[in-house]
Write a protein that holds these residues in place. Structure first.
Motif, short mmCIF file in Angstrom:
data_model
loop_
_atom_site.label_atom_id
_atom_site.label_comp_id
_atom_site.label_asym_id
_atom_site.label_seq_id
_atom_site.Cartn_x
_atom_site.Cartn_y
_atom_site.Cartn_z
N GLY A 610 0.68 -1.36 -0.05
CA GLY A 610 0.16 0.53 0.25
C GLY A 610 0.83 1.16 0.00
O GLY A 610 2.45 1.18 -0.22
N PRO A 611 0.57 2.22 -0.15
CA PRO A 611 -1.28 2.55 0.81
C PRO A 611 -2.68 2.24 -0.25
O PRO A 611 -2.03 2.55 -1.57
CB PRO A 611 -1.25 3.58 1.39
N VAL A 612 -3.32 2.46 0.44
CA VAL A 612 -4.44 2.68 -0.41
C VAL A 612 -6.51 2.92 -0.18
O VAL A 612 -5.59 2.63 1.39
CB VAL A 612 -5.09 0.74 -1.00
N PRO A 613 -6.47 3.63 -0.89
CA PRO A 613 -7.96 4.24 -0.10
C PRO A 613 -8.83 3.33 0.73
O PRO A 613 -8.93 1.45 -0.28
CB PRO A 613 -8.79 4.94 -1.37
N VAL A 614 -8.91 3.49 1.37
CA VAL A 614 -10.54 2.63 1.95
C VAL A 614 -11.23 3.76 2.61
O VAL A 614 -11.03 4.44 2.45
CB VAL A 614 -9.48 2.77 3.78
N GLU A 615 -12.97 2.82 2.62
CA GLU A 615 -13.57 3.60 3.09
C GLU A 615 -14.00 3.75 4.24
O GLU A 615 -13.61 3.46 5.08
CB GLU A 615 -14.88 2.57 2.98
#
Length: 679
Positions: A610-615
């Motif tokens: 990551g990083p990756v977007p999260v809800e």
């Protein structure tokens, strides 16, 4: 607590023996996650024993704390030591073993020692504390062991518990097993030797069954039940019975995992794959990890039991850390119901619509046969409500609320009649729906809930009694006799003699979830329901409406949970997911997360994903604040290392969190060690 005014220091004199108290103070700052030394005044010498609650002064504030130990001298210069202000109660609320256990778990989960002690010790109820102390219950008689002898190694495990020898086992209960009675027998075996026993179950329904089984076998005075649902006074009264040694056997939900059982000879967890065993509060420990650590610290036996098997339990078996207690294939064939998957080649030849029908012909046949024989039918539906998910009828796009973008659902009124569409997040009605994708005003159901299913079955089987169980109306048991019992997973009532049939509907809804544990969880819920059905020799039948080619469906048809767990574990090992690796999930704003990564000193074997977007976590309700998720987008980083370097990873993350805390960084980065679902 930071003592009294220095000018009044001469008014108090320290205790003559062990004048220093080491206190775990209620501080949320990670860089202050250690014990602090305080002077014990002579007037508090008798009450200030290890394990009591105290009040201290810290940085000008009066704070709560737990007294960990008394020592002769401190590394802090005498002039800087301040007085212990007050002993809240002389009642010891933990011992040295519990202090060691909670400290170990805090290090395991990169959390604070106080957070773990707060999970272990319920809030004080002064009136209950002043009630008369009863006498310890006598040791129960050794229980019979014939039922455990049916399992290979089952009798040996019972003898190990009875003999006070530590043993570790993973138990796969056979179909239709009276598992509460089996757990009660193990607890009685430990208690008969003067040692304690701790049994942890997922929910209050299981707690009720196991508690009754233990009380019937050993007497109510030997057993204490612990659950957060008991209420403050009753829970604290039960907890004190355990702490004072009046009750040797504890049965409870996750709140009981850290109960102060004296000299435990057995700790056991039932259905360890249930998500209710994971604490939702920082530092998010899991009951299975608490009990495995506790068994090591206390030298007690450990049992991990269920009808199915989690990948963590399978790892215990494959690594040789625990032995397997499971029925033979011959025993399974005799005890299990017949299991069919709607949609296999034979059924498709007879009923071509079975692949797409929600309730295919084979399910109707099984239900009719059971009802005509006078037996009830269990119908498991993945979702509660009437129509809990809607989509545009034209383009199939999910139907969303115009106010908060939450999912629309079709609720039902108290009389069962459908109400207008409404948002499942904010509750706003949406009578004038218009699809944002194609402009259509028509809606269709994507998931049918338990109440709508009950309505449909009532029309399909006129004259049959239809009962529902789920949500706020969960049935503990139902009487024998012909009836349709529609329930959501985990709300299956028990019936004397077992169900004649079970229909497991909408398998795609369970298997299709975007979750690492979707297949494991679906199979766990199916086995839980199928285990309540009569053996095939007595006409018992289970129909699962799902693709028969999928491995969870094949495992159910063959009644082979260990086979499926082994496949899942092999896939986790190949993909590098827990429990075959150690992992930390870091959630936070992009800037805070980048700063955290710059601060980290990771082991050489660590991988950064990551990083990756999260809800945002959870859905806001009316008037809800933003909490941790307010103020912009959030991202997630996964840190992964081989199992042997897990401690180094957790220590590095804890150190970086302490550095950010010392710098007074305001934005929170949430840390979760070995998250159940890292996706």
């Amino acid at each position: 607590m930071a003592g009294r005014d220095p000018g009044r220091r001469g008014e108090r004199r320290p205790a003559e023996r062990l004048p220093i108290a080491r206190v775990c103070v209620d501080l949320s700052n990670p860089h202050l996650n250690h014990a602090f030394d305080y002077l014990v005044p002579a007037d508090l010498d008798e009450d200030a024993a290890p394990g009591v609650r105290v009040r201290v002064r810290f940085a000008g504030q009066h704070l709560d704390g737990f007294l960990l130990e008394r020592v002769e001298r401190s590394e802090v210069p005498p002039a800087r030591l301040v007085w212990l202000e007050r002993v809240v109660s002389p009642e010891p609320v933990f011992d040295r073993e519990m202090a060691e256990l909670t400290r170990t778990l805090a290090d395991r989960y990169a959390g604070s020692h106080y957070d773990l002690l707060r999970l272990a010790v319920p809030p004080r109820h002064a009136r209950v504390e002043r009630e008369p102390v009863g006498e310890p219950a006598p040791d129960p008689a050794p229980p019979p062991g014939e039922a455990w002898d049916r399992y290979p190694l089952g009798g040996a495990f019972l003898e190990a518990v009875r003999g006070g020898r530590p043993a570790r086992a993973v138990w796969q209960a056979m179909p239709g097993e009276d598992w509460p009675a089996r757990l009660a027998e193990l607890a009685a075996a430990a208690a008969s030797t003067g040692r304690g026993a701790l049994l942890v179950v997922p929910d209050y329904r299981d707690l009720r069954r196991v508690g009754q089984a233990c009380a019937s076998l050993m007497g109510p005075d030997v057993v204490a039940t612990l659950s957060a649902d008991l209420g403050p006074a009753k829970r604290y009264r039960q907890w004190l019975r355990v702490s004072r040694g009046q009750a040797r056997v504890v049965v409870g939900t996750r709140a009981a995992a850290l109960a102060p059982v004296r000299d435990p000879g057995l700790v056991a967890i039932w259905d360890d794959g249930d998500e209710e065993h994971a604490f939702p509060r920082v530092p998010y420990p899991h009951v299975r990890e608490i009990l495995t650590t506790r068994a090591r610290v206390a030298g007690s036996s450990l049992l991990v039991g269920a009808f199915t098997r989690s990948v963590e339990a399978q790892l215990f078996v494959e690594s040789g850390w625990a032995r397997e207690i499971a029925p033979t294939r011959e025993q399974v064939r005799v005890a299990a119901p017949r299991v069919d998957a709607a949609g296999d080649e034979t059924q498709l030849a007879r009923d071509p619509a079975a692949r797409s029908a929600r309730l295919p012909g084979i399910a109707f046949e099984a239900a009719r046969a059971a009802l005509s024989s006078g037996a009830p039918v269990l119908v498991q539906v993945p979702r509660r409500g009437y129509v809990p998910a809607l989509a545009c009828a034209s383009c199939r796009a999910p139907a969303r609320c115009r106010r908060c973008a939450g999912p629309l659902a079709l609720p039902a009124g108290d009389d069962g009649t459908p109400l207008p569409p409404a948002c499942r997040w904010c509750g706003s009605p949406e009578a004038g729906f218009r699809c944002v994708q194609c402009g259509s005003r028509r809606l269709r159901a994507t998931v049918v809930g338990a109440r709508r299913t009950a309505e449909e079955l009532g029309r399909a089987f006129p004259g049959a009694v239809v009962r529902t169980s789920g949500g706020e109306e969960v049935l503990h048991d139902v009487p024998a006799g012909p009836a349709l019992v529609v329930c959501t997973p985990g709300a299956e009532p028990v019936v004397p003699g077992g169900y004649g049939a079970a229909l497991l509907l909408d398998g795609w809804a369970l298997l299709g979830r975007p979750n690492l544990r979707a297949a494991e969880e679906a199979l766990r819920r199916w086995f839980t329901a199928a285990a309540l059905v009569r053996p095939a020799g007595e006409g018992g039948r289970v129909v699962v409406v799902a693709d028969p080619g999928l491995s969870p469906v094949r495992a159910l048809v063959r009644w082979a949970p260990a086979w499926h767990a082994s496949r899942e574990l092999a896939e986790r090992r190949e993909l590098g997911f827990p429990p075959t690796v150690r992992m930390c999930a870091l959630d936070g704003g992009p800037a805070a997360l980048a700063e955290m990564l710059d601060t980290l000193t990771l082991p050489p074997t660590a991988e950064v994903l990551g990083p990756v977007p999260v809800e945002p976590r959870g859905a806001p309700g009316p008037g809800a604040g933003g909490g941790d998720d307010a103020g912009g987008p959030r991202e997630r980083v996964l840190l992964r290392v081989p199992v042997e370097h897990g401690r180094e990873l957790v220590a590095a993350v804890a150190a970086a969190t302490a550095v950010r805390s010392a710098r007074k960084d305001t934005e929170v980065v949430r840390v979760r060690v070995d998250p159940p679902d890292p996706l």
